[in-house]
Write an enzyme that holds these catalytic residues in place. Structure first.
Site, PDB file in Angstrom:
ATOM      1  N   ARG A 237      -0.065   9.199   5.057  1.00 28.73           N
ATOM      2  CA  ARG A 237      -0.828   8.046   4.582  1.00 28.73           C
ATOM      3  C   ARG A 237      -2.255   8.497   4.296  1.00 28.73           C
ATOM      4  NH1 ARG A 237       3.278   6.057   3.659  1.00 28.73           N
ATOM      5  NH2 ARG A 237       4.164   4.069   4.316  1.00 28.73           N
ATOM      6  N   GLU A 266      -5.255   4.226  -3.031  1.00 29.62           N
ATOM      7  CA  GLU A 266      -4.232   4.486  -4.041  1.00 29.62           C
ATOM      8  C   GLU A 266      -4.240   3.297  -4.994  1.00 29.62           C
ATOM      9  OE1 GLU A 266      -0.453   5.261  -2.170  1.00 29.62           O
ATOM     10  OE2 GLU A 266      -1.239   7.001  -1.146  1.00 29.62           O
ATOM     11  N   HIS A 285       1.801   9.661  -4.712  1.00 27.59           N
ATOM     12  CA  HIS A 285       2.664   9.095  -3.670  1.00 27.59           C
ATOM     13  C   HIS A 285       4.134   9.053  -4.132  1.00 27.59           C
ATOM     14  CE1 HIS A 285       2.600   6.237   0.041  1.00 27.59           C
ATOM     15  NE2 HIS A 285       3.741   6.920  -0.022  1.00 27.59           N
TER      16      HIS A 285
HETATM   17  C1  DGY Z   1       7.391   5.396   3.068  1.00 26.91           C
HETATM   18  O1  DGY Z   1       8.607   5.177   3.035  1.00 26.91           O
HETATM   19  O2  DGY Z   1       6.697   5.069   4.033  1.00 26.91           O
HETATM   20  C2  DGY Z   1       6.807   6.029   1.870  1.00 26.91           C
HETATM   21  O3  DGY Z   1       5.577   6.604   2.119  1.00 26.91           O
HETATM   22  C3  DGY Z   1       6.673   5.012   0.777  1.00 26.91           C
HETATM   23  O4  DGY Z   1       5.662   4.118   1.112  1.00 26.91           O
END
Ligand code: DGY
Length: 325
Positions: A237, A266, A285
């Site tokens: 994250r 993001e 991402h």
């Molecule tokens: C998750 O599954 O947490 C990925 O990072 C997509 O948000």
């Protein structure tokens, strides 16, 4: 029973819910729903399948306390006030495991891309700057025998470690609250303190969840303790790293390079200096963005919805206390 889905997700999951007799509606616009729109849709439904960046916060939960299940189309649940959902007896489901290999592939890809300045050099070609062959220029670093440090050695971190051990015989160290005995056995992974992780890692890859404890953890002070030739990778994250401090650490040579699949915020602003640094690789991402992983997530998210609406325990439950009250 009715379920609302906040993005267009793979059809396999939609079909499973329809086959289970549910009425499914979906948000199809290419923009995030506003909180008000989300509440309005949820009020007309019994279950929410949430994909993307909706905040399932205290306010939302109190307005939609009638929901019988909230099924996340993600493994991460940092956007959910899990404690409040539990108090309101709403089971929350997520989609672990099926995206571990895909996400680890992206961490490995970023590590390799950074080590050879691949994204930066590709951009040079596009701007007609292939350049003159200079044996002392465009030099990267080799990963053979380097030390991989994993912060948060769970399923995704283990997949990343497997790739690094298999490809480059890397030594694995990790920092977790609990020992990961399987990884210690399979990969000779060694548990170290957070400071030891910073001091010893040649590649430091983040695979921990975003929590109050991990938020903003990688800041000036932390980068300052890392090796000057180290590569920082974040596929977890963006809020775990401080991006301004990361830019400074790269500029000052505190660390050597960085690969990010997650940024803060993001989307990343197109003027962000990280996008033009030689030893940096940024992706939008895409950790779980393979057909296999996204289909797998749709299946699990659908199973969670179906179980929740049938009053059964969710197969992949986040708030395990929810049934114990
Ligand atoms: C998750 O599954 O947490 C990925 O990072 C997509 O948000």
């Amino acid at each position: 029973m009715k379920v609302y889905v906040t993005r267009v997700i793979p059809e396999i999951g939609i079909q499973m819910m329809k086959d289970a007799g549910l009425t499914v509606s979906q948000w199809t616009e290419k923009r995030n729903m506003t909180p008000e729109e989300l509440v309005a849709r949820c009020k007309e439904n019994d279950a929410l399948l949430s994909a993307g960046s909706n905040d399932i916060n205290d306010k939302f939960l109190h307005e939609c306390a009638h929901l019988k299940v909230i099924s996340l189309y993600s493994v991460g649940y940092d956007r959910v006030d899990v404690a409040e959902a539990t108090r309101l007896k709403i089971p929350v489901g997520n989609t672990p495991d099926v995206l571990s290999a895909a996400t680890a592939d992206v961490a490995f890809l970023l590590m390799l891309a950074v080590s050879r300045k691949a994204f930066f050099l590709h951009k040079k070609i596009l701007s007609n700057e292939w350049g003159f062959y200079d044996p002392t220029n465009n030099l990267g670093i080799e990963l053979q025998g380097c030390t991989l440090g994993i912060w948060g050695l769970g399923k995704i971190g283990t997949e990343m470690a497997r790739r690094c051990v298999g490809a480059y015989k890397m030594k694995v160290i990790y920092c977790n609250r609990h020992n990961n005995l399987e990884a210690e056995k399979e990969l000779n992974a060694v548990k170290v303190s957070f400071d030891e992780l910073l001091q010893q890692s040649d590649v430091l890859s983040i695979h921990t969840a975003l929590t109050d404890e991990t938020k903003g953890k990688f800041d000036k002070n932390v980068y300052g303790k890392m090796k000057n030739n180290s590569i920082f990778i974040n596929t977890a994250r963006g809020a775990i790293h401080n991006e301004d401090d990361l830019v400074d650490a790269l500029r000052s040579g505190s660390i050597w390079g960085a690969g990010l699949d997650v940024t803060n915020p993001e989307p990343m602003h197109p003027d962000n200096p990280l996008l033009n640094m030689p030893n940096v690789a940024v992706l939008p991402h895409i950790g779980s963005a393979t057909r296999q992983a996204r289909d797998g997530m749709a299946v699990i998210a659908a199973k969670n919805v179906i179980a929740g609406l049938q009053g059964k325990p969710l197969p992949h439950l986040v708030n395990t206390d929810v049934y114990q009250q």
